[in-house]
Design a protein around this motif. Structure first.
Motif, PDB file in Angstrom:
ATOM      1  N   THR A 133      30.071  47.376-106.190  1.00  0.00           N
ATOM      2  CA  THR A 133      29.130  48.012-105.271  1.00  0.00           C
ATOM      3  C   THR A 133      27.689  47.679-105.639  1.00  0.00           C
ATOM      4  OG1 THR A 133      30.661  49.834-104.844  1.00  0.00           O
ATOM      5  CG2 THR A 133      28.331  50.221-104.356  1.00  0.00           C
ATOM      6  N   ALA A 134      27.353  47.810-106.918  1.00  0.00           N
ATOM      7  CA  ALA A 134      25.983  47.534-107.351  1.00  0.00           C
ATOM      8  C   ALA A 134      25.615  46.070-107.121  1.00  0.00           C
ATOM      9  CB  ALA A 134      25.811  47.918-108.818  1.00  0.00           C
ATOM     10  N   TYR A 135      26.505  45.157-107.507  1.00  0.00           N
ATOM     11  CA  TYR A 135      26.230  43.734-107.316  1.00  0.00           C
ATOM     12  C   TYR A 135      26.150  43.386-105.833  1.00  0.00           C
ATOM     13  CZ  TYR A 135      26.823  38.682-107.239  1.00  0.00           C
ATOM     14  OH  TYR A 135      26.652  37.338-106.995  1.00  0.00           O
ATOM     15  N   GLY A 136      27.126  43.875-105.054  1.00  0.00           N
ATOM     16  CA  GLY A 136      27.151  43.537-103.636  1.00  0.00           C
ATOM     17  C   GLY A 136      25.900  44.000-102.918  1.00  0.00           C
ATOM     18  N   ALA A 137      25.456  45.226-103.193  1.00  0.00           N
ATOM     19  CA  ALA A 137      24.271  45.756-102.518  1.00  0.00           C
ATOM     20  C   ALA A 137      23.004  45.049-102.974  1.00  0.00           C
ATOM     21  CB  ALA A 137      24.171  47.255-102.772  1.00  0.00           C
ATOM     22  N   LEU A 138      22.873  44.849-104.279  1.00  0.00           N
ATOM     23  CA  LEU A 138      21.634  44.290-104.813  1.00  0.00           C
ATOM     24  C   LEU A 138      21.521  42.783-104.606  1.00  0.00           C
ATOM     25  CD1 LEU A 138      21.310  46.255-108.169  1.00  0.00           C
ATOM     26  CD2 LEU A 138      19.875  46.506-106.129  1.00  0.00           C
ATOM     27  N   VAL A 139      22.606  42.062-104.806  1.00  0.00           N
ATOM     28  CA  VAL A 139      22.546  40.597-104.763  1.00  0.00           C
ATOM     29  C   VAL A 139      22.998  40.041-103.417  1.00  0.00           C
ATOM     30  CG1 VAL A 139      23.332  38.467-105.853  1.00  0.00           C
ATOM     31  CG2 VAL A 139      22.889  40.490-107.252  1.00  0.00           C
ATOM     32  N   ALA A 163      24.054  49.231-111.822  1.00  0.00           N
ATOM     33  CA  ALA A 163      22.892  48.573-111.227  1.00  0.00           C
ATOM     34  C   ALA A 163      21.830  48.262-112.274  1.00  0.00           C
ATOM     35  CB  ALA A 163      22.315  49.455-110.123  1.00  0.00           C
ATOM     36  N   ILE A 164      21.626  49.166-113.214  1.00  0.00           N
ATOM     37  CA  ILE A 164      20.659  48.921-114.288  1.00  0.00           C
ATOM     38  C   ILE A 164      21.061  47.676-115.072  1.00  0.00           C
ATOM     39  CG2 ILE A 164      19.810  49.795-116.509  1.00  0.00           C
ATOM     40  CD1 ILE A 164      19.953  52.619-115.282  1.00  0.00           C
ATOM     41  N   TYR A 265      25.403  49.481 -97.161  1.00  0.00           N
ATOM     42  CA  TYR A 265      26.403  48.635 -97.802  1.00  0.00           C
ATOM     43  C   TYR A 265      27.695  49.386 -98.056  1.00  0.00           C
ATOM     44  CZ  TYR A 265      28.656  45.370-100.927  1.00  0.00           C
ATOM     45  OH  TYR A 265      29.560  44.509-101.484  1.00  0.00           O
ATOM     46  N   MET A 266      28.799  48.847 -97.544  1.00  0.00           N
ATOM     47  CA  MET A 266      30.137  49.395 -97.765  1.00  0.00           C
ATOM     48  C   MET A 266      30.941  48.361 -98.555  1.00  0.00           C
ATOM     49  SD  MET A 266      29.890  52.328 -96.292  1.00  0.00           S
ATOM     50  CE  MET A 266      31.572  52.903 -96.130  1.00  0.00           C
TER      51      MET A 266
END
Length: 326
Positions: A133-139, A163-164, A265-266
């Motif tokens: 989730t963190a990678y998909g949303a941020l990157v 995410a951090i 983002y899902m």
């Protein structure tokens, strides 16, 4: 017979019960996984409580969107996998009928990925959904790059801590947001460049202070709710807001920064795309190998204590993931 967690009506943690069900043989293209551990997520709580974004068929409904284990049996036509391989469950779109809260699960071979070397069972159970989730949303969506100032809400949770670490791995600057001053030290130790505690600071004002007046390039928000308008003011003009959750169930306010690019983002949609899964798995495995990525597990329960695990989740105080070992 193998045990599985089910519920026949929606409600509090007490509706969950452990029953025995026959083991299912894998069909063509499927694998059977002997589950070693699974994670307890806020989505599980919502589904159990009757707040699911989609209908759940009762009775005998299931829970669990992530877990880890060992391949126990192969259906015909499966290649590239073998009995005994340690794997992570990569996608469970039918979790309400075939969830990970069980001793065994039978899924398509495309719904598992190799467990990264260096992760023990408990860490592996806490890894996939939050880091994906963190990678998909941020990157994948927000296009995070080295040097970007990234504001992360609900930073003490699993996605926030992931995410951090991912921001640091890429060379961005993670700024954590928490409701409690008591969590500031923990988040700094987790790799945040700065921490904003909303019980004593204004988010927008503090973000500008930490970004030399510019504002955040990207906001990763897991809260929504009526505070979204104020949060949007923490972004720079032309910045990006990536929303990954709805911890505050109240109606969200309209962002007060009209220049924002907004992504809802899902992760579960991307988890069914083989190319995205392969790309994310490669990035995450590299992070584990170098030591940049390591999930934080707050507490571990046994399968017989699943009700207590959900009660602990409902307290809203975990710093990291809740894991149940099977």
């Amino acid at each position: 017979m193998p045990r599985v967690v089910v519920f026949d009506e929606t409600g509090g943690p007490e509706v969950l019960r452990v029953v025995e069900e026959p083991v299912v043989e894998p069909a063509t293209g499927e694998v059977r996984v002997r589950i070693e551990a699974f994670a307890v997520n806020p989505l599980d709580q919502m589904v159990r409580a009757g707040q699911s974004p989609r209908p759940v068929r009762l009775p005998n409904a299931r829970l669990g969107v992530e877990g880890t284990g060992v391949i126990d049996a192969l259906g015909s036509g499966v290649t590239g996998l073998a009995v005994g391989d340690p794997v992570i469950l990569a996608a469970l779109p039918e979790f309400a009928t075939k969830g990970a809260y069980a001793e065994y699960i039978t899924v398509s071979a495309s719904q598992v990925v190799p467990r990264p070397a260096g992760l023990d069972v408990t860490d592996a159970a806490a890894f996939w959904v939050t880091y994906f989730t963190a990678y998909g949303a941020l990157v994948e969506r927000a296009g995070m790059r080295p040097g970007d100032q990234v504001l992360i809400t609900a930073a003490s949770g699993g996605v926030g801590r992931a995410a951090i670490q991912i921001a640091n791995q890429i060379g961005a600057v993670p700024i954590a947001v928490t409701r409690h001053t008591a969590k500031v030290r923990s988040l700094l130790d987790a790799g945040a460049a700065a921490v904003i505690a909303t019980d004593r600071e204004d988010v927008a004002e503090s973000t500008r202070r930490h970004t030399a007046g510019a504002g955040a390039d990207i906001i990763l928000d897991a809260v929504l709710g009526p505070g979204l308008a104020e949060l949007s003011l923490a972004a720079r003009l032309g910045g990006t807001l990536a929303v990954v959750g709805w911890l505050d169930p109240r109606p969200a306010s309209f962002p007060a920064n009209p220049s924002l690019t907004i992504h809802r983002y899902m992760a579960f949609a991307d988890m069914t795309d083989p190319q995205t899964v392969s790309r994310v798995a490669a990035f995450l495995s590299a992070g584990v190998r170098t030591g940049a990525l390591r999930p934080r597990v707050d507490r571990v329960f046994g399968l017989d204590d699943i009700v207590e695990a959900h009660r602990y989740l409902e307290k809203g105080t975990p710093e990291g993931k809740i894991v149940v070992t099977v």
